[in-house]
Design an enzyme around this catalytic site. Structure first.
Site, PDB file in Angstrom:
ATOM      1  N   GLU A   1     -89.521  44.176 -38.355  1.00 17.02           N
ATOM      2  CA  GLU A   1     -90.308  45.270 -37.756  1.00 17.02           C
ATOM      3  C   GLU A   1     -89.624  46.617 -37.966  1.00 17.02           C
ATOM      4  O   GLU A   1     -90.181  47.658 -37.665  1.00 17.02           O
ATOM      5  CB  GLU A   1     -90.479  45.015 -36.253  1.00 17.02           C
ATOM      6  CG  GLU A   1     -91.442  43.885 -35.971  1.00 17.02           C
ATOM      7  CD  GLU A   1     -91.545  43.538 -34.492  1.00 17.02           C
ATOM      8  OE1 GLU A   1     -90.812  44.124 -33.687  1.00 17.02           O
ATOM      9  OE2 GLU A   1     -92.364  42.662 -34.166  1.00 17.02           O
TER      10      GLU A   1
ATOM     11  N   SER B   1     -93.201  35.413 -27.136  1.00 14.89           N
ATOM     12  CA  SER B   1     -93.216  35.814 -25.720  1.00 14.89           C
ATOM     13  C   SER B   1     -93.859  34.750 -24.825  1.00 14.89           C
ATOM     14  O   SER B   1     -94.779  34.038 -25.248  1.00 14.89           O
ATOM     15  CB  SER B   1     -94.013  37.108 -25.547  1.00 14.89           C
ATOM     16  OG  SER B   1     -93.521  38.098 -26.395  1.00 14.89           O
TER      17      SER B   1
ATOM     18  N   GLN C   1     -97.597  35.093 -33.874  1.00 12.81           N
ATOM     19  CA  GLN C   1     -96.204  34.877 -33.485  1.00 12.81           C
ATOM     20  C   GLN C   1     -96.147  34.385 -32.045  1.00 12.81           C
ATOM     21  O   GLN C   1     -96.594  35.101 -31.141  1.00 12.81           O
ATOM     22  CB  GLN C   1     -95.469  36.200 -33.623  1.00 12.81           C
ATOM     23  CG  GLN C   1     -93.978  36.099 -33.398  1.00 12.81           C
ATOM     24  CD  GLN C   1     -93.290  37.397 -33.755  1.00 12.81           C
ATOM     25  OE1 GLN C   1     -93.262  37.798 -34.915  1.00 12.81           O
ATOM     26  NE2 GLN C   1     -92.775  38.082 -32.772  1.00 12.81           N
ATOM     27  N   GLY C   2     -95.643  33.205 -31.833  1.00 13.95           N
ATOM     28  CA  GLY C   2     -95.571  32.626 -30.489  1.00 13.95           C
ATOM     29  C   GLY C   2     -94.156  32.712 -29.953  1.00 13.95           C
ATOM     30  O   GLY C   2     -93.470  31.688 -29.840  1.00 13.95           O
TER      31      GLY C   2
ATOM     32  N   GLU D   1     -87.743  50.919 -22.421  1.00 13.85           N
ATOM     33  CA  GLU D   1     -86.607  50.771 -21.492  1.00 13.85           C
ATOM     34  C   GLU D   1     -85.499  49.937 -22.149  1.00 13.85           C
ATOM     35  O   GLU D   1     -84.320  50.270 -22.049  1.00 13.85           O
ATOM     36  CB  GLU D   1     -87.053  50.090 -20.182  1.00 13.85           C
ATOM     37  CG  GLU D   1     -87.965  50.927 -19.297  1.00 13.85           C
ATOM     38  CD  GLU D   1     -89.436  50.841 -19.730  1.00 13.85           C
ATOM     39  OE1 GLU D   1     -89.744  50.104 -20.708  1.00 13.85           O
ATOM     40  OE2 GLU D   1     -90.277  51.504 -19.121  1.00 13.85           O
TER      41      GLU D   1
ATOM     42  N   SER E   1     -89.487  46.960 -25.498  1.00 12.49           N
ATOM     43  CA  SER E   1     -90.013  48.093 -24.726  1.00 12.49           C
ATOM     44  C   SER E   1     -89.061  49.295 -24.794  1.00 12.49           C
ATOM     45  O   SER E   1     -87.879  49.152 -25.124  1.00 12.49           O
ATOM     46  CB  SER E   1     -90.224  47.677 -23.268  1.00 12.49           C
ATOM     47  OG  SER E   1     -88.973  47.445 -22.672  1.00 12.49           O
TER      48      SER E   1
ATOM     49  N   SER F   1    -100.459  38.198 -31.048  1.00 14.59           N
ATOM     50  CA  SER F   1    -101.449  39.038 -31.727  1.00 14.59           C
ATOM     51  C   SER F   1    -102.269  38.233 -32.741  1.00 14.59           C
ATOM     52  O   SER F   1    -101.708  37.449 -33.504  1.00 14.59           O
ATOM     53  CB  SER F   1    -100.755  40.176 -32.480  1.00 14.59           C
ATOM     54  OG  SER F   1     -99.986  40.953 -31.612  1.00 14.59           O
TER      55      SER F   1
HETATM   56  C1  LIG Z   1     -98.982  45.481 -29.512  1.00  8.46           C
HETATM   57  C2  LIG Z   1     -98.161  44.297 -29.087  1.00  8.46           C
HETATM   58  C3  LIG Z   1     -98.138  43.178 -29.888  1.00  8.46           C
HETATM   59  C4  LIG Z   1     -97.401  42.073 -29.501  1.00  8.46           C
HETATM   60  N1  LIG Z   1     -97.462  40.975 -30.298  1.00  8.46           N
HETATM   61  C5  LIG Z   1     -96.776  39.876 -29.933  1.00  8.46           C
HETATM   62  C6  LIG Z   1     -96.874  38.687 -30.736  1.00  8.46           C
HETATM   63  O1  LIG Z   1     -97.609  38.635 -31.728  1.00  8.46           O
HETATM   64  N2  LIG Z   1     -96.176  37.622 -30.359  1.00  8.46           N
HETATM   65  C7  LIG Z   1     -95.364  37.622 -29.248  1.00  8.46           C
HETATM   66  O2  LIG Z   1     -94.716  36.620 -29.003  1.00  8.46           O
HETATM   67  N3  LIG Z   1     -95.285  38.718 -28.440  1.00  8.46           N
HETATM   68  C8  LIG Z   1     -95.973  39.834 -28.759  1.00  8.46           C
HETATM   69  N4  LIG Z   1     -95.931  40.950 -27.955  1.00  8.46           N
HETATM   70  C9  LIG Z   1     -95.171  40.883 -26.689  1.00  8.46           C
HETATM   71  C10 LIG Z   1     -93.952  41.759 -26.641  1.00  8.46           C
HETATM   72  O3  LIG Z   1     -92.949  41.295 -27.458  1.00  8.46           O
HETATM   73  C11 LIG Z   1     -93.538  41.850 -25.158  1.00  8.46           C
HETATM   74  O4  LIG Z   1     -94.583  42.510 -24.476  1.00  8.46           O
HETATM   75  C12 LIG Z   1     -92.251  42.606 -24.967  1.00  8.46           C
HETATM   76  O5  LIG Z   1     -91.173  41.855 -25.453  1.00  8.46           O
HETATM   77  C13 LIG Z   1     -92.014  42.953 -23.467  1.00  8.46           C
HETATM   78  O6  LIG Z   1     -92.073  41.806 -22.704  1.00  8.46           O
HETATM   79  P1  LIG Z   1     -93.019  41.683 -21.400  1.00  8.46           P
HETATM   80  O7  LIG Z   1     -94.361  42.239 -21.752  1.00  8.46           O
HETATM   81  O8  LIG Z   1     -92.914  40.277 -20.930  1.00  8.46           O
HETATM   82  O9  LIG Z   1     -92.390  42.661 -20.337  1.00  8.46           O
HETATM   83  P2  LIG Z   1     -91.151  42.369 -19.376  1.00  8.46           P
HETATM   84  O10 LIG Z   1     -90.011  41.865 -20.168  1.00  8.46           O
HETATM   85  O11 LIG Z   1     -91.623  41.552 -18.223  1.00  8.46           O
HETATM   86  O12 LIG Z   1     -90.819  43.828 -18.871  1.00  8.46           O
HETATM   87  C14 LIG Z   1     -91.630  44.506 -17.913  1.00  8.46           C
HETATM   88  C15 LIG Z   1     -91.064  45.911 -17.742  1.00  8.46           C
HETATM   89  O13 LIG Z   1     -89.711  45.834 -17.243  1.00  8.46           O
HETATM   90  C16 LIG Z   1     -88.823  46.523 -18.125  1.00  8.46           C
HETATM   91  N5  LIG Z   1     -87.545  45.817 -18.202  1.00  8.46           N
HETATM   92  C17 LIG Z   1     -87.342  44.492 -18.410  1.00  8.46           C
HETATM   93  N6  LIG Z   1     -86.004  44.222 -18.472  1.00  8.46           N
HETATM   94  C18 LIG Z   1     -85.375  45.408 -18.301  1.00  8.46           C
HETATM   95  C19 LIG Z   1     -83.994  45.802 -18.273  1.00  8.46           C
HETATM   96  N7  LIG Z   1     -83.027  44.905 -18.448  1.00  8.46           N
HETATM   97  N8  LIG Z   1     -83.723  47.116 -18.104  1.00  8.46           N
HETATM   98  C20 LIG Z   1     -84.706  48.055 -17.943  1.00  8.46           C
HETATM   99  N9  LIG Z   1     -86.032  47.732 -17.943  1.00  8.46           N
HETATM  100  C21 LIG Z   1     -86.359  46.439 -18.120  1.00  8.46           C
HETATM  101  C22 LIG Z   1     -89.512  46.495 -19.475  1.00  8.46           C
HETATM  102  O14 LIG Z   1     -89.070  47.548 -20.307  1.00  8.46           O
HETATM  103  C23 LIG Z   1     -90.983  46.676 -19.066  1.00  8.46           C
HETATM  104  O15 LIG Z   1     -91.287  48.020 -18.844  1.00  8.46           O
HETATM  105  C24 LIG Z   1     -96.663  42.083 -28.289  1.00  8.46           C
HETATM  106  C25 LIG Z   1     -96.701  43.202 -27.466  1.00  8.46           C
HETATM  107  C26 LIG Z   1     -97.455  44.291 -27.837  1.00  8.46           C
HETATM  108  C27 LIG Z   1     -97.497  45.471 -26.934  1.00  8.46           C
END
Ligand SMILES: Cc1cc2nc3c(=O)[nH]c(=O)nc-3n(C[C@H](O)[C@H](O)[C@H](O)COP(=O)(O)OP(=O)(O)OC[C@H]3O[C@@H](n4cnc5c(N)ncnc54)[C@H](O)[C@@H]3O)c2cc1C
Length: 413
Positions: free
Chosen positions: A258, A143, A140-141, A393, A391, A175
């Site tokens: 999901e 993020s 899945q592309g 949060e 997440s 993933s």
């Molecule tokens: C096991 C796993 C599998 C995944 N698989 C895929 C996949 O196949 N394809 C894909 O596209 N993505 C995938 N992801 C990515 C996932 O969707 C993102 O990690 C997720 O959406 C969070 O984005 P980020 O990591 O960019 O964190 P960010 O959005 O940068 O957030 C960083 C931190 O800030 C907090 N935060 C951000 N905004 C707010 C707010 N408004 N209020 C309070 N807190 C806030 C977040 O909760 C987090 O703790 C996967 C992630 C995991 C862990």
């Protein structure tokens, strides 16, 4: 386990005969007992990537032969064609038998298949659904480095040139992209439209020129996630899923997959792990007899027991909603937060009870998600659940706004 309250209620609402449903459970249980290899965790411990993917394909083939693969997908495409009540029972039985989870092909079987069923053309469905049911791997592309929680900020650009699109940008956390042949890709097709309106969902063939996959090494040693770099990748207009600029709506459908029976299976698996934890705690108690540590252990375990049972009940309610209205309510966000935190506490207590020996990182067990049976390995896998699929949060924001009715977060899109 006999009829769970949710399977009975769903069967009554769907006009199914409860006796037939129990017969289905008996079938599934017998099949699982005969087909789940008792030693699969041991076989996957220290296994290499090829061995792991081959095992996943083998298990998928077994499930397909039994008629239990992709229970939500109609039979004409090779799926199980099961009712919601049957899916619930299948999830419960697989979890209780400790069956392997389909990890490498889960994006294909759930996210991609559901998206194709909801938004795919006849041609796209005929081309991809049978292939997915036969083992095609998808990633899945969605993020990007600057677009995770705020997915609508994505910058990957698909520029229209005649009847083709030229794609440039970067994806992250995809993933199983190393093994994938296809990707559900979100890209911006109208940079001038409001954030959510100018996005399109594409089917990307990962073997196209300009697609570069870079694995990300995790603390467990696995490289489940990857970065995907896209440089002048050319896609035909027939690769669009849904309509141009309607990708946000398509993606919301993808993400909602999901929050279905998959969640119940995870919770049932957590209850199985709770059983293992209970045995570990029970083994410790004689040595701690009458000490404060004994009281603390008993309390921690009792709390986890209550939490897992509450989780199960909230999940039943969510499935009930799904059966009645076809959509998951705000319970799904409550479940997401609670599951991630309870799972972490279960693994933390397991690691504590296991003492020094449980702190040792042993050879990793491939593809077992968070239930390898090795507390430390499983504990390392738990933070993923507080992030992926939204997440904790962000989920708390959703609960605050949609359940508690608090004002929207200032500055939120
Ligand atoms: C096991 C796993 C599998 C995944 N698989 C895929 C996949 O196949 N394809 C894909 O596209 N993505 C995938 N992801 C990515 C996932 O969707 C993102 O990690 C997720 O959406 C969070 O984005 P980020 O990591 O960019 O964190 P960010 O959005 O940068 O957030 C960083 C931190 O800030 C907090 N935060 C951000 N905004 C707010 C707010 N408004 N209020 C309070 N807190 C806030 C977040 O909760 C987090 O703790 C996967 C992630 C995991 C862990």
């Amino acid at each position: 386990m006999t009829a769970s309250p949710v399977s009975l209620r769903l069967s009554a609402e769907g006009g199914e005969d409860p006796a037939e449903l129990e017969a289905w459970r008996t079938h599934v249980r017998a099949w699982v007992a005969e087909n789940v290899p008792a030693d699969w965790r041991a076989r996957m411990t220290g296994a290499g990537d090829e061995e792991y993917v081959a095992f996943q394909r083998w298990w998928m083939g077994r499930l397909r032969e039994g008629g239990y693969l992709a229970p939500h997908v109609p039979k004409r495409w090779g799926g199980g064609g099961c009712t919601l009540a049957q899916q619930v029972i299948l999830a419960e039985e697989l979890a209780h038998a400790g069956a392997p989870q389909l990890t490498v092909t889960s994006t294909a079987l759930y996210h991609a298949a559901s998206t194709l069923l909801a938004a795919g053309t006849d041609e796209q469905q005929a081309r991809h659904l049978p292939a997915i049911l036969a083992g095609e791997i998808w990633t899945q592309g969605f993020s990007e480095p600057g677009a995770g929680s705020d997915l609508a900020s994505l910058q990957t650009r698909a520029r229209r040139e005649g009847d083709r699109y030229v794609v440039n940008g970067q994806k992250i956390w995809s993933s199983y992209a190393t093994y994938a042949t296809h990707c559900l890709l979100l890209a911006r097709t109208d940079p001038d439209a409001p954030k959510r309106r100018g996005i399109t969902c594409f089917i990307l063939d990962m073997t196209l020129p300009g697609v570069q996959i870079v694995p990300i090494r995790q603390s467990t040693g696995e490289h489940e996630f990857c970065e995907i770099f896209l440089t002048d990748v050319e896609l035909g207009a027939d690769r669009i899923l849904g309509a141009e600029n309607d990708g946000w709506r398509v993606a919301q459908g993808t993400l909602s997959t999901e929050r279905s029976v998959f969640v119940l299976e995870q919770i049932e698996r957590l209850c199985v792990t709770r059983g293992r934890l209970t045995a570990d705690v029970a083994a410790q108690l004689p040595a701690l007899n009458g000490t404060p540590a004994e009281g603390r252990l008993r309390q921690s375990l009792a709390r986890l027991y209550a939490e897992t049972e509450v989780l199960r009940l909230i999940c039943y309610r969510m499935l009930d909603d799904l059966g009645r209205h076809g959509g998951a309510g705000p319970e799904s966000s409550v479940i997401k937060v609670m599951f991630a935190e309870t799972l972490k506490r279960v693994d933390e207590l397991g690691t504590t009870v296991g003492g020094l020996d449980a702190q040792r990182l042993r050879p990793h067990t491939q593809g077992v998600n968070w239930e390898s049976g090795d507390w430390m390995v499983d504990l390392l896998a738990t933070p993923a659940w507080t992030v992926g699929g939204g997440s904790s949060e962000i989920m708390r924001n959703v609960i605050a706004e949609r359940v508690l009715g608090l004002p929207r977060e200032p500055g939120a899109a």
